[in-house]
Design a protein around this motif. Sequence first.
Motif, PDB file in Angstrom:
ATOM      1  N   ARG A 306      63.223  60.423  41.044  1.00 55.24           N
ATOM      2  CA  ARG A 306      64.099  59.264  41.197  1.00 55.24           C
ATOM      3  C   ARG A 306      63.308  58.002  41.487  1.00 55.24           C
ATOM      4  O   ARG A 306      63.877  56.993  41.925  1.00 55.24           O
ATOM      5  CB  ARG A 306      65.121  59.548  42.293  1.00 55.24           C
ATOM      6  N   ARG A 307      62.001  58.110  41.283  1.00 56.22           N
ATOM      7  CA  ARG A 307      61.089  56.947  41.346  1.00 56.22           C
ATOM      8  C   ARG A 307      61.158  56.219  42.687  1.00 56.22           C
ATOM      9  O   ARG A 307      61.071  54.985  42.754  1.00 56.22           O
ATOM     10  CB  ARG A 307      61.394  55.979  40.194  1.00 56.22           C
ATOM     11  N   GLY A 308      61.350  56.993  43.745  1.00 57.16           N
ATOM     12  CA  GLY A 308      61.354  56.405  45.079  1.00 57.16           C
ATOM     13  C   GLY A 308      62.640  55.732  45.463  1.00 57.16           C
ATOM     14  O   GLY A 308      62.745  55.163  46.562  1.00 57.16           O
ATOM     15  N   ALA A 309      63.663  55.795  44.568  1.00 56.52           N
ATOM     16  CA  ALA A 309      64.931  55.131  44.870  1.00 56.52           C
ATOM     17  C   ALA A 309      65.823  55.974  45.784  1.00 56.52           C
ATOM     18  O   ALA A 309      66.828  55.462  46.288  1.00 56.52           O
ATOM     19  CB  ALA A 309      65.666  54.811  43.566  1.00 56.52           C
ATOM     20  N   ASP A 310      65.482  57.223  45.978  1.00 55.41           N
ATOM     21  CA  ASP A 310      66.308  58.114  46.793  1.00 55.41           C
ATOM     22  C   ASP A 310      65.688  58.212  48.187  1.00 55.41           C
ATOM     23  O   ASP A 310      64.756  58.977  48.419  1.00 55.41           O
ATOM     24  CB  ASP A 310      66.404  59.493  46.141  1.00 55.41           C
ATOM     25  N   ALA A 311      66.226  57.423  49.109  1.00 54.67           N
ATOM     26  CA  ALA A 311      65.676  57.404  50.465  1.00 54.67           C
ATOM     27  C   ALA A 311      65.927  58.723  51.191  1.00 54.67           C
ATOM     28  O   ALA A 311      65.125  59.136  52.041  1.00 54.67           O
ATOM     29  CB  ALA A 311      66.274  56.244  51.254  1.00 54.67           C
ATOM     30  N   GLN A 312      67.016  59.400  50.832  1.00 52.52           N
ATOM     31  CA  GLN A 312      67.358  60.644  51.512  1.00 52.52           C
ATOM     32  C   GLN A 312      66.306  61.722  51.262  1.00 52.52           C
ATOM     33  O   GLN A 312      66.025  62.530  52.148  1.00 52.52           O
ATOM     34  CB  GLN A 312      68.732  61.131  51.053  1.00 52.52           C
ATOM     35  N   SER A 313      65.719  61.731  50.065  1.00 48.90           N
ATOM     36  CA  SER A 313      64.688  62.726  49.765  1.00 48.90           C
ATOM     37  C   SER A 313      63.488  62.563  50.694  1.00 48.90           C
ATOM     38  O   SER A 313      62.924  63.552  51.181  1.00 48.90           O
ATOM     39  CB  SER A 313      64.235  62.601  48.304  1.00 48.90           C
ATOM     40  N   GLU A 314      63.114  61.326  50.951  1.00 49.67           N
ATOM     41  CA  GLU A 314      61.986  61.084  51.848  1.00 49.67           C
ATOM     42  C   GLU A 314      62.335  61.449  53.291  1.00 49.67           C
ATOM     43  O   GLU A 314      61.507  62.002  54.021  1.00 49.67           O
ATOM     44  CB  GLU A 314      61.569  59.616  51.758  1.00 49.67           C
ATOM     45  N   LEU A 361      51.125  59.178  47.730  1.00 54.75           N
ATOM     46  CA  LEU A 361      52.123  59.250  46.650  1.00 54.75           C
ATOM     47  C   LEU A 361      53.243  58.252  46.891  1.00 54.75           C
ATOM     48  O   LEU A 361      53.688  57.553  45.966  1.00 54.75           O
ATOM     49  CB  LEU A 361      52.660  60.687  46.581  1.00 54.75           C
ATOM     50  N   GLN A 362      53.717  58.162  48.127  1.00 52.60           N
ATOM     51  CA  GLN A 362      54.793  57.228  48.449  1.00 52.60           C
ATOM     52  C   GLN A 362      54.329  55.777  48.298  1.00 52.60           C
ATOM     53  O   GLN A 362      55.107  54.902  47.883  1.00 52.60           O
ATOM     54  CB  GLN A 362      55.292  57.472  49.880  1.00 52.60           C
ATOM     55  N   LEU A 365      54.549  54.988  44.650  1.00 52.15           N
ATOM     56  CA  LEU A 365      55.936  54.740  44.256  1.00 52.15           C
ATOM     57  C   LEU A 365      56.409  53.382  44.751  1.00 52.15           C
ATOM     58  O   LEU A 365      57.119  52.658  44.042  1.00 52.15           O
ATOM     59  CB  LEU A 365      56.843  55.835  44.810  1.00 52.15           C
ATOM     60  N   GLY A 366      56.000  53.033  45.969  1.00 52.72           N
ATOM     61  CA  GLY A 366      56.386  51.741  46.517  1.00 52.72           C
ATOM     62  C   GLY A 366      55.792  50.585  45.730  1.00 52.72           C
ATOM     63  O   GLY A 366      56.390  49.504  45.647  1.00 52.72           O
ATOM     64  N   ASN A 367      54.618  50.775  45.120  1.00 47.15           N
ATOM     65  CA  ASN A 367      53.959  49.744  44.309  1.00 47.15           C
ATOM     66  C   ASN A 367      54.418  49.774  42.855  1.00 47.15           C
ATOM     67  O   ASN A 367      53.901  49.012  42.027  1.00 47.15           O
ATOM     68  CB  ASN A 367      52.440  49.915  44.365  1.00 47.15           C
ATOM     69  N   GLY A 372      51.151  57.057  38.176  1.00 44.97           N
ATOM     70  CA  GLY A 372      50.156  57.493  39.152  1.00 44.97           C
ATOM     71  C   GLY A 372      50.740  58.438  40.183  1.00 44.97           C
ATOM     72  O   GLY A 372      50.112  59.421  40.600  1.00 44.97           O
ATOM     73  N   ALA A 373      51.978  58.148  40.608  1.00 42.99           N
ATOM     74  CA  ALA A 373      52.638  59.023  41.580  1.00 42.99           C
ATOM     75  C   ALA A 373      52.930  60.393  40.978  1.00 42.99           C
ATOM     76  O   ALA A 373      52.733  61.427  41.625  1.00 42.99           O
ATOM     77  CB  ALA A 373      53.930  58.372  42.059  1.00 42.99           C
TER      78      ALA A 373
END
Length: 449
Positions: A306-314, A361-362, A365-367, A372-373
């Motif tokens: 989800r390309r870092g858009a899913d905060a719940q996964s983190e 990795l995070q 994704l944030g960049n 790369g992630a």
Amino acid sequence: MFQRGTTVAPELHELDEALLIEPESRRPPWRDLLASTPGRLSVLAVVLVAAALAAGVVTSAVTDARQREIDTLRTHSEPLADAAQSLYGSLSIADAAATTSFLFGGTEPVEVRERYNQAVGDASNALVSASTGVSAAAADTVGLLSEVSRRFAEYTSLVATARANDRSGNPVGLTYLGNASSMMQGTILPLAHRLCTEQWKSVATTQTRITRLPVVAFAVTMSAVFGLVLAQVYLARKSRRLVNPGLLVATLLMAGLLVWSALAFAVSTSAVERARSAGTQPLSALAAARILAQQARADEMLGVLRRGADAQSEVDFSRHTVVLSEILTQHRNTSRGGVADAPVADADAALGGWRDTHTVLQERLGNGDYPGAAALAVGPGDGASTARFAALDDALRSAIETLRGEEREAVDEAYRVTSLLPVGALVLGVLCGFAVGGGIWPRLNEYHR
């Protein structure tokens, strides 16, 4: 004053002879029996023989019941708990593998596909193994297994649909995958976790029950020994003989049974306690740790998809890895010189490396560096997330296998050390009874000559 022709007969007094004889006393027969020395010896013999037989029968019955519980533990309860743990782990592995495959965009490597298929096959085998070991009376366990089986079939169907759409390039495939993963995380794994928890609790309860000493058997045997000693003293005073060979042999036999049963139960109890403290307890904790690792891996892969858009996964990844780290730390603090210390230390080190890689990795994704992630998540290098997680999973699996081997060895020892006692107790009880008869019978004959 006197009248002629009248004769006055003197008054006669008859003596009641019954008054001269003392009434015969009527005493109960048992008082007559106990009033005589032969009667007392006869009663003493009966009591001692009964005590010897009772000690043998009670010890045999208690030991046999304990042996059946240990046998049930090692052939039913523990394998069922292990099957539940394997089921939970296989389900988590399947979910992580299914999520990982989507990072390759419809061209998943063969090893990823095989890992998913292997996990599905292992989960199916674990369901069969767990179902085989469950009795019809365990309605809750049967219901849990049925529900897990039904939901797992739905899960694999959703994953298959998601894969088909992914291979066709349809974005809806990720939606199907998300639904499948939500079903796994929200429904299937909690059911499997409940099943696993109940089975390990059943194992721990059985082990606790087995560690209780057989107070009744010890009390009966000690009473028999005490009675034989008192009988020796009584006969020594009556016969003016210092030792009665028959009663001496009987006392030695009964004392031997007491020592044998005490040692056997002490060693068996120690072995079961070792199985519980050095096997079941840390094993169940590390099994939960491995499941947490699999769940964290699925969270990581879903977050990358989800390309870092899913905060719940983190959030879920952080929660799972924090609890995992606490379990490993607690094991290292409480287990000093345990058989699984080395693999647990390796797992702790692998977890630290994995979390460091996840942080990088995070950051990618944030960049906005999704390629790369993704490469760091599933790349082949030793520093990639896949290698870090594989090292953690291998170490945890090794620790679980080591602890299970320690537990089964201890339970087998507990069964082995008391395996001869049920028959031996009966034999010693019967021999003791014959020895009592052989010791008292000659004394009785002396009064019948």
